[in-house]
Design an enzyme around this catalytic site. Structure first.
Site: not given
Length: 376
Positions: A60, A165, A215, A218, A304, A306-307, A309
């Protein structure tokens, strides 16, 4: 003044513009919300702005500042703001007072602010000053700006976003562990937008050992690197890893069960900060960890890992949003990993449900975004 939505359909374009202004500051305002504002008279924009960076002017006041820079008088004009104006002094003075002093005649408000310091007080102050206020204008679209802020301000815990992914048959790597690359270039670029959006990024130590990731964020524009968090119950993080070699780019926090001893001292000497959060099973207590991150004003964490975590995070019930990049590939193999490991849930009736909130095509990949129902 009474609240009314009559005759406001034509003004929608100004609020949509305010939403885009707000969205442009993604990642720079944490733990504050994304907010945009537009000041208009007779269909012409006199000034506009957003909350650009944490600690700086709110949307504002930036819009009013632009009016002054352009030589425009906002008295009697209409303001569109995506979130209820604040009525308290924090890092900045109350926006309500600036609106009143400028002589704004009417304010369209998108989202309601659940912050106890605001929560209706801003609207009341404007109405007490004789300003007409129209609440909940384009609210659904305004609300999409700030799931992170709404969650953090009401729970004190960071918003947890799990990302992975995978191939069309649900694999995040081949049976040999090769994962470069499951997704396409557009999807990988989009993950850096997620890194920009979140205040921290978290991986497990197995990811550090296997991939030695950096990590950082970019992008082809100015970016903000998230705080990097490693879940490392027994301090296996290598002193030579890229994360510790790049502390000038972003801090590294190591969550562990063993915060004392020579190994802990060596990691501290290398520049890491250790958080001791031992769980009953000999692994890091993720609930205690995110509570501590919340106390540090880290409002969002991108998982990010792996399986392993991911499995621990879902088991702990801390995942608020899931972002899946689905690639048109079939990997196959019973030994190829899926995104979430562990034993898994025994009965389908016990599986927590997430709502599909977005589907976006990225080349031949598809990004699917799911959110827990209780997350606004």
């Amino acid at each position: 003044m009474p609240t009314t939505n009559k005759g406001v359909v034509g003004e929608e374009r100004f609020m949509l513009h305010a939403i885009e202004l707000a969205r442009a500051a993604s990642g720079w305002t944490n733990p504050n919300p994304l907010v945009g504002a537009v000041i208009e008279r007779d269909g012409r924009i006199l000034g506009e702005g957003c909350h650009e960076h944490f600690g700086q002017l709110h949307a504002e006041r930036n819009a009013l500042k632009q009016c002054a820079e352009r030589g425009e008088d906002p008295a009697g004009a209409t303001m569109y703001v995506t979130l209820e104006p604040c009525n308290h002094t924090g890092h900045q003075p109350p926006c309500t007072e600036a609106i009143v002093e400028a002589g704004i005649a009417r304010v369209f408000v998108g989202s309601r602010d659940p912050n106890p310091l605001v929560a209706g007080a801003g609207v009341r102050r404007l109405r007490e000053a004789g300003i007409e206020v129209i609440e909940d204008f384009c609210r659904d679209r305004c609300d999409t700006l700030n799931p992170i802020f709404f969650h953090y301000i009401t729970t004190g815990r960071p918003f947890i976003l799990a990302k992975w992914a995978m191939s069309a048959d649900g694999k995040i790597a081949t049976r040999t562990g090769d994962a470069r690359w499951v997704s396409n270039e557009a999807s990988r670029a989009d993950t850096h937008e997620l890194r920009q959006r979140c205040a921290a990024i978290m991986v497990g130590v197995n990811t550090v050992l296997a991939d030695d990731p950096l990590l950082t964020c970019r992008r082809d524009m100015p970016s903000k690197n998230p705080v990097r968090v490693i879940c490392d119950s027994h301090l296996r993080t290598p002193l030579s890893c890229k994360l510790l070699a790049s502390l000038d780019e972003a801090p590294v926090l190591i969550a562990t069960c063993e915060a004392q001893g020579p190994r802990a001292d060596a990691l501290r000497a290398a520049g890491a900060e250790l958080i001791c959060a031992p769980g009953a099973n000999g692994e890091v207590d993720l609930v205690e960890l995110i509570d501590e991150l919340g106390r540090r004003e880290i409002d969002s964490v991108l998982l990010e890992g792996g399986s392993t975590l991911h499995a621990a995070a879902f088991e702990a019930g801390i995942v608020d949003e899931v972002c899946v990049y689905l690639a048109p590939k079939i990997v196959g193999g019973t030994m190829a990993k899926s995104p979430v490991g562990g034993l898994g849930i025994e009965r389908m009736a016990d599986v927590p449900e997430y709502q599909l909130v977005d589907v976006t095509r990225l080349g031949d990949d598809v990004r699917l975004t799911y959110r827990r129902e209780e997350v606004r």
